[in-house]
Design a protein around this motif. Structure first.
Motif, PDB file in Angstrom:
ATOM      1  N   ILE A   3      -5.353 -10.127   0.064  1.00  0.00           N
ATOM      2  CA  ILE A   3      -4.083  -9.616   0.620  1.00  0.00           C
ATOM      3  C   ILE A   3      -4.294  -8.377   1.498  1.00  0.00           C
ATOM      4  O   ILE A   3      -3.621  -8.214   2.522  1.00  0.00           O
ATOM      5  CB  ILE A   3      -3.070  -9.349  -0.519  1.00  0.00           C
ATOM      6  CG1 ILE A   3      -1.700  -9.019   0.061  1.00  0.00           C
ATOM      7  CG2 ILE A   3      -3.552  -8.280  -1.471  1.00  0.00           C
ATOM      8  CD1 ILE A   3      -0.568  -9.274  -0.859  1.00  0.00           C
ATOM      9  N   MET A   7      -3.545  -7.696   5.616  1.00  0.00           N
ATOM     10  CA  MET A   7      -2.913  -6.509   6.215  1.00  0.00           C
ATOM     11  C   MET A   7      -3.804  -5.935   7.319  1.00  0.00           C
ATOM     12  O   MET A   7      -3.318  -5.573   8.398  1.00  0.00           O
ATOM     13  CB  MET A   7      -2.670  -5.454   5.146  1.00  0.00           C
ATOM     14  CG  MET A   7      -1.609  -5.851   4.142  1.00  0.00           C
ATOM     15  SD  MET A   7      -1.394  -4.528   2.949  1.00  0.00           S
ATOM     16  CE  MET A   7      -0.274  -5.314   1.804  1.00  0.00           C
ATOM     17  N   HIS A  27       2.082   2.388   2.565  1.00  0.00           N
ATOM     18  CA  HIS A  27       2.793   2.710   1.332  1.00  0.00           C
ATOM     19  C   HIS A  27       2.593   1.605   0.286  1.00  0.00           C
ATOM     20  O   HIS A  27       2.697   0.410   0.598  1.00  0.00           O
ATOM     21  CB  HIS A  27       4.287   2.901   1.616  1.00  0.00           C
ATOM     22  CG  HIS A  27       4.575   4.137   2.413  1.00  0.00           C
ATOM     23  ND1 HIS A  27       4.646   5.395   1.832  1.00  0.00           N
ATOM     24  CD2 HIS A  27       4.781   4.325   3.736  1.00  0.00           C
ATOM     25  CE1 HIS A  27       4.903   6.286   2.770  1.00  0.00           C
ATOM     26  NE2 HIS A  27       4.985   5.670   3.930  1.00  0.00           N
ATOM     27  N   ASP A  28       2.325   2.018  -0.954  1.00  0.00           N
ATOM     28  CA  ASP A  28       2.167   1.078  -2.062  1.00  0.00           C
ATOM     29  C   ASP A  28       3.504   0.373  -2.333  1.00  0.00           C
ATOM     30  O   ASP A  28       4.573   0.995  -2.277  1.00  0.00           O
ATOM     31  CB  ASP A  28       1.703   1.841  -3.318  1.00  0.00           C
ATOM     32  CG  ASP A  28       1.151   0.916  -4.392  1.00  0.00           C
ATOM     33  OD1 ASP A  28      -0.066   0.954  -4.639  1.00  0.00           O
ATOM     34  OD2 ASP A  28       1.938   0.147  -4.984  1.00  0.00           O
ATOM     35  N   ILE A  29       3.432  -0.907  -2.654  1.00  0.00           N
ATOM     36  CA  ILE A  29       4.651  -1.692  -2.889  1.00  0.00           C
ATOM     37  C   ILE A  29       5.334  -1.296  -4.205  1.00  0.00           C
ATOM     38  O   ILE A  29       6.531  -1.532  -4.386  1.00  0.00           O
ATOM     39  CB  ILE A  29       4.301  -3.197  -2.870  1.00  0.00           C
ATOM     40  CG1 ILE A  29       5.531  -4.046  -2.577  1.00  0.00           C
ATOM     41  CG2 ILE A  29       3.629  -3.640  -4.168  1.00  0.00           C
ATOM     42  CD1 ILE A  29       5.208  -5.495  -2.250  1.00  0.00           C
ATOM     43  N   ASN A  84      -9.787   3.236  -8.450  1.00  0.00           N
ATOM     44  CA  ASN A  84     -10.118   2.418  -9.614  1.00  0.00           C
ATOM     45  C   ASN A  84     -11.181   1.405  -9.214  1.00  0.00           C
ATOM     46  O   ASN A  84     -10.983   0.623  -8.287  1.00  0.00           O
ATOM     47  CB  ASN A  84      -8.865   1.674 -10.109  1.00  0.00           C
ATOM     48  CG  ASN A  84      -7.770   2.625 -10.557  1.00  0.00           C
ATOM     49  OD1 ASN A  84      -8.041   3.642 -11.201  1.00  0.00           O
ATOM     50  ND2 ASN A  84      -6.532   2.321 -10.211  1.00  0.00           N
ATOM     51  N   GLY A  90      -8.708  -0.557 -14.252  1.00  0.00           N
ATOM     52  CA  GLY A  90      -7.369  -0.878 -13.775  1.00  0.00           C
ATOM     53  C   GLY A  90      -7.323  -1.429 -12.364  1.00  0.00           C
ATOM     54  O   GLY A  90      -6.235  -1.592 -11.807  1.00  0.00           O
ATOM     55  N   GLN A  91      -8.496  -1.700 -11.779  1.00  0.00           N
ATOM     56  CA  GLN A  91      -8.465  -2.286 -10.429  1.00  0.00           C
ATOM     57  C   GLN A  91      -7.847  -3.678 -10.511  1.00  0.00           C
ATOM     58  O   GLN A  91      -8.276  -4.515 -11.311  1.00  0.00           O
ATOM     59  CB  GLN A  91      -9.876  -2.370  -9.834  1.00  0.00           C
ATOM     60  CG  GLN A  91      -9.851  -2.865  -8.384  1.00  0.00           C
ATOM     61  CD  GLN A  91     -11.223  -2.839  -7.709  1.00  0.00           C
ATOM     62  OE1 GLN A  91     -12.235  -2.465  -8.310  1.00  0.00           O
ATOM     63  NE2 GLN A  91     -11.249  -3.231  -6.441  1.00  0.00           N
ATOM     64  N   SER A  92      -6.830  -3.906  -9.694  1.00  0.00           N
ATOM     65  CA  SER A  92      -6.143  -5.206  -9.716  1.00  0.00           C
ATOM     66  C   SER A  92      -6.245  -5.933  -8.383  1.00  0.00           C
ATOM     67  O   SER A  92      -6.057  -7.142  -8.322  1.00  0.00           O
ATOM     68  CB  SER A  92      -4.672  -5.031 -10.106  1.00  0.00           C
ATOM     69  OG  SER A  92      -4.004  -4.195  -9.180  1.00  0.00           O
ATOM     70  N   VAL A  93      -6.527  -5.197  -7.309  1.00  0.00           N
ATOM     71  CA  VAL A  93      -6.774  -5.821  -6.006  1.00  0.00           C
ATOM     72  C   VAL A  93      -8.232  -5.523  -5.663  1.00  0.00           C
ATOM     73  O   VAL A  93      -8.621  -4.354  -5.541  1.00  0.00           O
ATOM     74  CB  VAL A  93      -5.835  -5.260  -4.915  1.00  0.00           C
ATOM     75  CG1 VAL A  93      -6.172  -5.879  -3.566  1.00  0.00           C
ATOM     76  CG2 VAL A  93      -4.368  -5.526  -5.270  1.00  0.00           C
ATOM     77  N   HIS A  97      -9.786   0.386  -2.268  1.00  0.00           N
ATOM     78  CA  HIS A  97      -8.644   1.178  -1.802  1.00  0.00           C
ATOM     79  C   HIS A  97      -8.590   2.486  -2.553  1.00  0.00           C
ATOM     80  O   HIS A  97      -8.912   2.565  -3.738  1.00  0.00           O
ATOM     81  CB  HIS A  97      -7.328   0.415  -1.968  1.00  0.00           C
ATOM     82  CG  HIS A  97      -7.108  -0.118  -3.349  1.00  0.00           C
ATOM     83  ND1 HIS A  97      -7.698  -1.284  -3.783  1.00  0.00           N
ATOM     84  CD2 HIS A  97      -6.390   0.338  -4.395  1.00  0.00           C
ATOM     85  CE1 HIS A  97      -7.346  -1.511  -5.047  1.00  0.00           C
ATOM     86  NE2 HIS A  97      -6.556  -0.525  -5.437  1.00  0.00           N
ATOM     87  N   HIS A  99      -6.027   5.474  -3.675  1.00  0.00           N
ATOM     88  CA  HIS A  99      -4.631   5.844  -3.850  1.00  0.00           C
ATOM     89  C   HIS A  99      -4.450   7.312  -3.468  1.00  0.00           C
ATOM     90  O   HIS A  99      -5.271   8.157  -3.833  1.00  0.00           O
ATOM     91  CB  HIS A  99      -4.210   5.722  -5.324  1.00  0.00           C
ATOM     92  CG  HIS A  99      -4.285   4.333  -5.892  1.00  0.00           C
ATOM     93  ND1 HIS A  99      -3.172   3.547  -6.105  1.00  0.00           N
ATOM     94  CD2 HIS A  99      -5.343   3.594  -6.312  1.00  0.00           C
ATOM     95  CE1 HIS A  99      -3.534   2.391  -6.649  1.00  0.00           C
ATOM     96  NE2 HIS A  99      -4.848   2.392  -6.789  1.00  0.00           N
TER      97      HIS A  99
END
Ligand code: 5GP
Ligand code: ZN
Length: 111
Positions: A3, A7, A27-29, A84, A90-93, A97, A99
């Motif tokens: 994803i 972008m 911006h974070d969703i 992360n 806790g990395q989910s993507v 990246h 934050h």
């Protein structure tokens, strides 16, 4: 394609804060603070753990971009950067990246 690569290539349009040929900040969703921006390299790197020696300049660029985001968005009182790496962190993507969080007081340690 992941994803964040979509972008980076303009196939999905995020709420962009800053962009150049190497990095994109948006911006974070699901914001966890009044300001919550993600800074990504446009090139796919899975995680910090998966980065290679040749990525060192790009890693520095991410941090410098976080600083530019904070200045642009007026985070003069302070801000936090979080990266992360890996599922347990806790990395989910799984596209690297950074934050940038600000606009409220944040506890340390985060728990
Ligand atoms: P992680 O948990 O991997 O460190 O952070 C992933 C972040 O990406 C989360 O804060 C999540 O809200 C954000 N995110 C996931 N999908 C999207 C999306 O489609 N658009 C935006 N703007 N942020 C996303
Ligand atoms: Zn990607």
């Amino acid at each position: 394609m992941c994803i964040f690569c979509k972008m980076a290539k303009g196939e999905i349009t995020p709420k962009t804060v800053l962009e150049d040929d190497e990095v994109l900040a948006f911006h974070d969703i699901s914001p966890q603070a009044p300001v919550h921006v993600l800074v990504i390299p446009k090139r796919h790197v899975e995680s910090l753990a998966a980065a290679e020696p040749a990525d060192q300049a790009l890693l520095g660029k991410l941090l410098w971009t976080a600083r530019e985001v904070a200045q642009k968005l007026g985070l003069d009182a302070g801000y936090r950067t979080v990266l992360n790496s890996g599922a347990e962190a806790g990395q989910s993507v799984f596209h690297l990246h950074l934050h940038v969080l600000g606009g409220r007081a944040m506890a340390w340690p985060p728990g």
